[in-house]
Design an enzyme around this catalytic site. Structure first.
Site, PDB file in Angstrom:
ATOM      1  N   ILE A 164       1.007  -1.146   0.210  1.00 23.66           N
ATOM      2  CA  ILE A 164       0.036  -0.083   0.094  1.00 23.66           C
ATOM      3  C   ILE A 164       0.873   1.514   0.103  1.00 23.66           C
ATOM      4  O   ILE A 164       1.722   1.328   0.721  1.00 23.66           O
ATOM      5  CB  ILE A 164      -1.252  -0.023   1.253  1.00 23.66           C
ATOM      6  CG1 ILE A 164      -1.962   0.943   1.056  1.00 23.66           C
ATOM      7  CG2 ILE A 164      -0.290   0.041   2.648  1.00 23.66           C
ATOM      8  CD1 ILE A 164      -3.328   0.585   2.057  1.00 23.66           C
ATOM      9  N   ASP A 166       0.431   5.311   0.496  1.00 26.47           N
ATOM     10  CA  ASP A 166      -0.606   6.478   0.919  1.00 26.47           C
ATOM     11  C   ASP A 166       0.205   7.791   0.750  1.00 26.47           C
ATOM     12  O   ASP A 166      -0.100   8.524  -0.053  1.00 26.47           O
ATOM     13  CB  ASP A 166      -1.484   6.241   2.028  1.00 26.47           C
ATOM     14  CG  ASP A 166      -0.623   5.771   3.156  1.00 26.47           C
ATOM     15  OD1 ASP A 166       0.729   5.912   3.352  1.00 26.47           O
ATOM     16  OD2 ASP A 166      -1.402   5.295   4.120  1.00 26.47           O
ATOM     17  N   GLY A 168       3.197   8.084   0.505  1.00 27.61           N
ATOM     18  CA  GLY A 168       4.447   7.868  -0.355  1.00 27.61           C
ATOM     19  C   GLY A 168       5.705   8.192   0.408  1.00 27.61           C
ATOM     20  O   GLY A 168       6.868   7.892  -0.318  1.00 27.61           O
ATOM     21  N   LYS A 169       5.662   8.295   1.844  1.00 25.06           N
ATOM     22  CA  LYS A 169       7.005   8.221   2.504  1.00 25.06           C
ATOM     23  C   LYS A 169       7.809   7.113   2.357  1.00 25.06           C
ATOM     24  O   LYS A 169       9.103   7.273   2.308  1.00 25.06           O
ATOM     25  CB  LYS A 169       6.422   8.686   3.908  1.00 25.06           C
ATOM     26  CG  LYS A 169       6.747  10.057   4.609  1.00 25.06           C
ATOM     27  CD  LYS A 169       6.085  10.503   5.759  1.00 25.06           C
ATOM     28  CE  LYS A 169       6.142   9.581   6.768  1.00 25.06           C
ATOM     29  NZ  LYS A 169       5.586  10.255   8.039  1.00 25.06           N
ATOM     30  N   PHE A 215      -9.569   2.620   5.806  1.00 22.63           N
ATOM     31  CA  PHE A 215      -8.536   1.508   6.412  1.00 22.63           C
ATOM     32  C   PHE A 215      -9.147   0.138   5.724  1.00 22.63           C
ATOM     33  O   PHE A 215     -10.200  -0.145   6.262  1.00 22.63           O
ATOM     34  CB  PHE A 215      -8.327   1.510   7.959  1.00 22.63           C
ATOM     35  CG  PHE A 215      -7.163   0.911   8.285  1.00 22.63           C
ATOM     36  CD1 PHE A 215      -6.095   1.665   8.405  1.00 22.63           C
ATOM     37  CD2 PHE A 215      -7.492  -0.387   8.842  1.00 22.63           C
ATOM     38  CE1 PHE A 215      -4.905   1.003   8.859  1.00 22.63           C
ATOM     39  CE2 PHE A 215      -6.088  -0.751   9.157  1.00 22.63           C
ATOM     40  CZ  PHE A 215      -4.891  -0.332   9.360  1.00 22.63           C
ATOM     41  N   ASP A 222      -2.714  -5.675   7.773  1.00 21.73           N
ATOM     42  CA  ASP A 222      -3.225  -5.888   9.127  1.00 21.73           C
ATOM     43  C   ASP A 222      -3.707  -4.586   9.672  1.00 21.73           C
ATOM     44  O   ASP A 222      -3.555  -3.581   9.279  1.00 21.73           O
ATOM     45  CB  ASP A 222      -1.987  -6.511   9.995  1.00 21.73           C
ATOM     46  CG  ASP A 222      -1.274  -5.153  10.373  1.00 21.73           C
ATOM     47  OD1 ASP A 222      -0.572  -4.192   9.486  1.00 21.73           O
ATOM     48  OD2 ASP A 222      -0.813  -4.997  11.601  1.00 21.73           O
TER      49      ASP A 222
HETATM   50  N1  HPA Z   1      -4.536  -0.961   6.244  1.00 18.13           N
HETATM   51  C1  HPA Z   1      -3.608  -1.439   6.706  1.00 18.13           C
HETATM   52  N2  HPA Z   1      -2.328  -1.109   6.706  1.00 18.13           N
HETATM   53  C2  HPA Z   1      -2.110   0.286   6.152  1.00 18.13           C
HETATM   54  C3  HPA Z   1      -3.262   0.947   5.632  1.00 18.13           C
HETATM   55  C4  HPA Z   1      -4.393   0.112   5.626  1.00 18.13           C
HETATM   56  O1  HPA Z   1      -5.591   0.729   4.949  1.00 18.13           O
HETATM   57  N3  HPA Z   1      -2.788   2.151   5.064  1.00 18.13           N
HETATM   58  C5  HPA Z   1      -1.459   2.122   5.632  1.00 18.13           C
HETATM   59  N4  HPA Z   1      -1.038   0.921   6.113  1.00 18.13           N
HETATM   60 MG    MG Z   2       0.283  -2.718   9.357  1.00 25.96          MG
END
Ligand code: HPA
Ligand code: MG
Length: 246
Positions: A164, A166, A168-169, A215, A222
């Site tokens: 994932i 988000d 971008g870090k 989320f 997780d």
């Molecule tokens: N789910 C689980 N881990 C994550 C998420 C998410 O939506 N976003 C960043 N880490």
């Molecule tokens: Mg996690």
């Protein structure tokens, strides 16, 4: 994924730039689609319609991306990767823990497609870990845990595999870190790109799905170490959040 009109939309309204400085080849540049874009209003599928583990009943709101859809999309990403790297050897850097399923399925698909095209391609996988999430919130302190010596990346085609993206870090930090080992080429595959405020301005080279700011759990993602054993990507319920809160 042309048929998934109920959950997808065209990308034009999103603000992402492609990492064109990393993708010099024609095949990558000609791919306009940034992945399957899931609309903000997508409510997911009812849990009753899919096979979900009994132990998570009540902890989930919906099935957001079914496992079969994930697998099919990964086959397409593997095809794109092979098109770009031309069946040359691949050093894969898997970002743990969330990326382990995606990485494993992606590498298997790359190998299978390369094999059925009668090409020789070796893959090697190294693992790296960041820790930055508590409950469903990102924390500021982020550090890399993994092999100190990545000198095996020198002169190689490197594929960073993240579940994932988000802010971008993580992606930026890893790219910087990897570049210091002088690879021949670095690409990034992200299964999910999340549309968050102040999100990543640069997209991974290979994107599975662009999703709303929710989320999600499952497929190795997780919530405090729970739900990794769920095959579908799902949205956690309030009950689930409370139950597994630390
Ligand atoms: N789910 C689980 N881990 C994550 C998420 C998410 O939506 N976003 C960043 N880490
Ligand atoms: Mg996690």
């Amino acid at each position: 994924m042309g048929g998934c009109t109920n959950i997808c939309s065209s990308l034009s309204k999103y603000q992402f730039n492609s990492r064109s400085h990393m993708s010099t080849d024609m095949a990558a540049d000609q791919r306009k689609e940034p992945g399957v874009v899931i609309k903000d209003g997508w409510a997911g599928y009812s849990l009753e319609l899919f096979n979900c583990p009994e132990h998570y009943r009540g902890d989930l709101e919906c099935v957001y991306i079914p496992h079969g859809v994930i697998m099919n999309r990964i086959e397409c990403l593997a095809r794109d990767i092979l098109e770009d790297i031309g069946h040359h050897d691949l050093m894969v850097l898997c970002v743990l823990k969330g990326g382990y399923k995606f990485c494993s399925d992606l590498v298997e698909s790359v190998k299978a497609q390369s094999c059925s095209a009668n090409r020789r391609l070796t893959t090697r996988v190294e693992f790296i870990r960041f820790k930055s999430y508590l409950n469903d919130q990102s924390t500021e302190d982020m550090h890399i845990i993994g092999p100190d010596d990545l000198s095996m990346l020198k002169g190689k085609n490197v594929l960073i595999v993240e579940a994932i993206v988000d802010t971008g870090k993580t992606m930026r930090a890893l790219l910087q870190h990897v570049e210091t080992f002088q690879p021949k080429m670095v690409k990034v595959a992200g299964l999910l790109v999340k549309r968050v405020p102040h999100g990543a301005v640069e997209l991974p080279d290979y994107v599975g799905f662009v999703i709303p700011n929710r989320f999600v759990v499952g497929y190795a993602l997780d919530y405090n170490e729970y739900f990794r054993d769920l095959n579908h990507i799902c949205v956690i319920s309030e009950t689930g959040k409370q139950k597994y809160k630390v």
